[in-house]
Motif scaffolding. Structure first.
Motif, PDB file in Angstrom:
ATOM      1  N   MET A 152     -21.052   3.863  15.429  1.00  0.00           N
ATOM      2  CA  MET A 152     -19.807   3.489  15.511  1.00  0.00           C
ATOM      3  C   MET A 152     -18.611   4.782  15.522  1.00  0.00           C
ATOM      4  O   MET A 152     -17.427   4.513  16.414  1.00  0.00           O
ATOM      5  N   LEU A 153     -19.045   5.776  14.700  1.00  0.00           N
ATOM      6  CA  LEU A 153     -17.919   6.774  14.550  1.00  0.00           C
ATOM      7  C   LEU A 153     -18.190   7.466  15.786  1.00  0.00           C
ATOM      8  O   LEU A 153     -17.061   8.315  16.246  1.00  0.00           O
ATOM      9  N   LYS A 154     -19.127   7.781  16.651  1.00  0.00           N
ATOM     10  CA  LYS A 154     -19.293   8.671  17.715  1.00  0.00           C
ATOM     11  C   LYS A 154     -18.486   8.631  18.878  1.00  0.00           C
ATOM     12  O   LYS A 154     -17.828   9.579  19.052  1.00  0.00           O
ATOM     13  N   PRO A 155     -18.102   7.142  19.176  1.00  0.00           N
ATOM     14  CA  PRO A 155     -16.923   7.354  20.274  1.00  0.00           C
ATOM     15  C   PRO A 155     -15.649   7.928  20.045  1.00  0.00           C
ATOM     16  O   PRO A 155     -14.906   8.503  20.917  1.00  0.00           O
ATOM     17  N   MET A 156     -15.269   8.125  18.466  1.00  0.00           N
ATOM     18  CA  MET A 156     -14.009   8.501  18.177  1.00  0.00           C
ATOM     19  C   MET A 156     -14.006   9.943  18.258  1.00  0.00           C
ATOM     20  O   MET A 156     -12.832  10.420  18.592  1.00  0.00           O
ATOM     21  N   PHE A 157     -15.154  10.405  18.205  1.00  0.00           N
ATOM     22  CA  PHE A 157     -15.125  12.079  18.363  1.00  0.00           C
ATOM     23  C   PHE A 157     -15.345  12.438  19.846  1.00  0.00           C
ATOM     24  O   PHE A 157     -15.405  13.820  19.986  1.00  0.00           O
ATOM     25  N   ASP A 158     -15.821  11.586  20.796  1.00  0.00           N
ATOM     26  CA  ASP A 158     -16.216  12.052  22.121  1.00  0.00           C
ATOM     27  C   ASP A 158     -14.972  12.854  23.004  1.00  0.00           C
ATOM     28  O   ASP A 158     -15.375  13.755  23.595  1.00  0.00           O
ATOM     29  N   GLY A 159     -13.964  12.193  22.713  1.00  0.00           N
ATOM     30  CA  GLY A 159     -12.838  12.908  23.502  1.00  0.00           C
ATOM     31  C   GLY A 159     -12.122  14.003  22.785  1.00  0.00           C
ATOM     32  O   GLY A 159     -11.196  14.785  23.504  1.00  0.00           O
ATOM     33  N   LEU A 160     -12.570  14.484  21.593  1.00  0.00           N
ATOM     34  CA  LEU A 160     -11.890  15.620  20.963  1.00  0.00           C
ATOM     35  C   LEU A 160     -12.188  16.860  21.437  1.00  0.00           C
ATOM     36  O   LEU A 160     -13.544  17.121  21.870  1.00  0.00           O
ATOM     37  N   SER A 161     -11.400  17.872  21.842  1.00  0.00           N
ATOM     38  CA  SER A 161     -11.745  19.062  22.340  1.00  0.00           C
ATOM     39  C   SER A 161     -12.080  19.972  21.267  1.00  0.00           C
ATOM     40  O   SER A 161     -11.278  20.233  20.305  1.00  0.00           O
ATOM     41  N   THR A 162     -12.990  20.923  21.379  1.00  0.00           N
ATOM     42  CA  THR A 162     -13.576  21.864  20.369  1.00  0.00           C
ATOM     43  C   THR A 162     -12.981  23.318  20.678  1.00  0.00           C
ATOM     44  O   THR A 162     -13.199  24.043  20.048  1.00  0.00           O
ATOM     45  N   ASP A 163     -12.107  23.350  21.810  1.00  0.00           N
ATOM     46  CA  ASP A 163     -11.407  24.398  21.965  1.00  0.00           C
ATOM     47  C   ASP A 163     -10.249  24.783  21.311  1.00  0.00           C
ATOM     48  O   ASP A 163      -9.691  23.666  20.638  1.00  0.00           O
ATOM     49  N   GLY A 164      -9.647  25.924  21.353  1.00  0.00           N
ATOM     50  CA  GLY A 164      -8.447  26.243  20.620  1.00  0.00           C
ATOM     51  C   GLY A 164      -8.472  26.980  19.312  1.00  0.00           C
ATOM     52  O   GLY A 164      -9.500  27.640  19.013  1.00  0.00           O
ATOM     53  N   LEU A 165      -7.191  27.318  18.675  1.00  0.00           N
ATOM     54  CA  LEU A 165      -7.203  28.052  17.730  1.00  0.00           C
ATOM     55  C   LEU A 165      -8.122  27.830  16.574  1.00  0.00           C
ATOM     56  O   LEU A 165      -9.008  28.546  15.979  1.00  0.00           O
ATOM     57  N   PHE A 166      -8.150  26.640  16.231  1.00  0.00           N
ATOM     58  CA  PHE A 166      -8.917  26.038  14.977  1.00  0.00           C
ATOM     59  C   PHE A 166     -10.168  25.363  15.453  1.00  0.00           C
ATOM     60  O   PHE A 166     -10.849  24.597  14.679  1.00  0.00           O
ATOM     61  N   GLY A 167     -10.389  25.365  16.651  1.00  0.00           N
ATOM     62  CA  GLY A 167     -11.494  24.578  17.202  1.00  0.00           C
ATOM     63  C   GLY A 167     -12.877  25.338  16.885  1.00  0.00           C
ATOM     64  O   GLY A 167     -12.915  26.366  16.600  1.00  0.00           O
ATOM     65  N   GLY A 168     -13.885  24.522  16.676  1.00  0.00           N
ATOM     66  CA  GLY A 168     -15.312  25.140  16.431  1.00  0.00           C
ATOM     67  C   GLY A 168     -16.013  25.639  17.681  1.00  0.00           C
ATOM     68  O   GLY A 168     -17.184  25.868  17.580  1.00  0.00           O
TER      69      GLY A 168
END
Length: 100
Positions: free
Chosen positions: A41-57
């Motif tokens: 259920m949590l997986k779709p919440m994180f699918d659209g998050l970008s991991t780029d950027g200053l504090f991204g992983g």
């Protein structure tokens, strides 16, 4: 990691009530099922998050995200969960006792 198929043999009908070790195993399996459900259920919440950027992983965050979600789900279940493991455990116990 808990294997959800482990307690399948515990579901065979028996005349007596389940023993304490079997009951503990059923409870463990029901909680593992709830954790898997929450993780999915949590997986779709994180699918659209970008991991780029200053504090991204970056790529590492995207690679390990499923493990993070699994741990979040396990922590949620350990804190009381969403109330799914109780009914699942009840149904498993009914199946083991051979009644419906």
């Amino acid at each position: 990691m808990t294997d959800l198929t482990v307690s399948a043999d515990l579901l065979r009908p028996t005349a007596a009530a389940p023993s304490v070790p079997n009951r503990d195993k059923i409870q463990e399996t029901a909680k593992a099922f709830e954790a898997t459900f929450i993780s999915q259920m949590l997986k779709p919440m994180f699918d659209g998050l970008s991991t780029d950027g200053l504090f991204g992983g970056g790529q590492a965050e995207a690679t390990w995200r499923s493990f993070m979600l699994d741990e979040m789900a396990k922590t949620t279940v350990a804190s009381g969960g969403i109330g799914l493991s109780g009914p699942v455990m009840s149904e498993m116990l009914k199946m083991q006792e051979g009644r419906r």
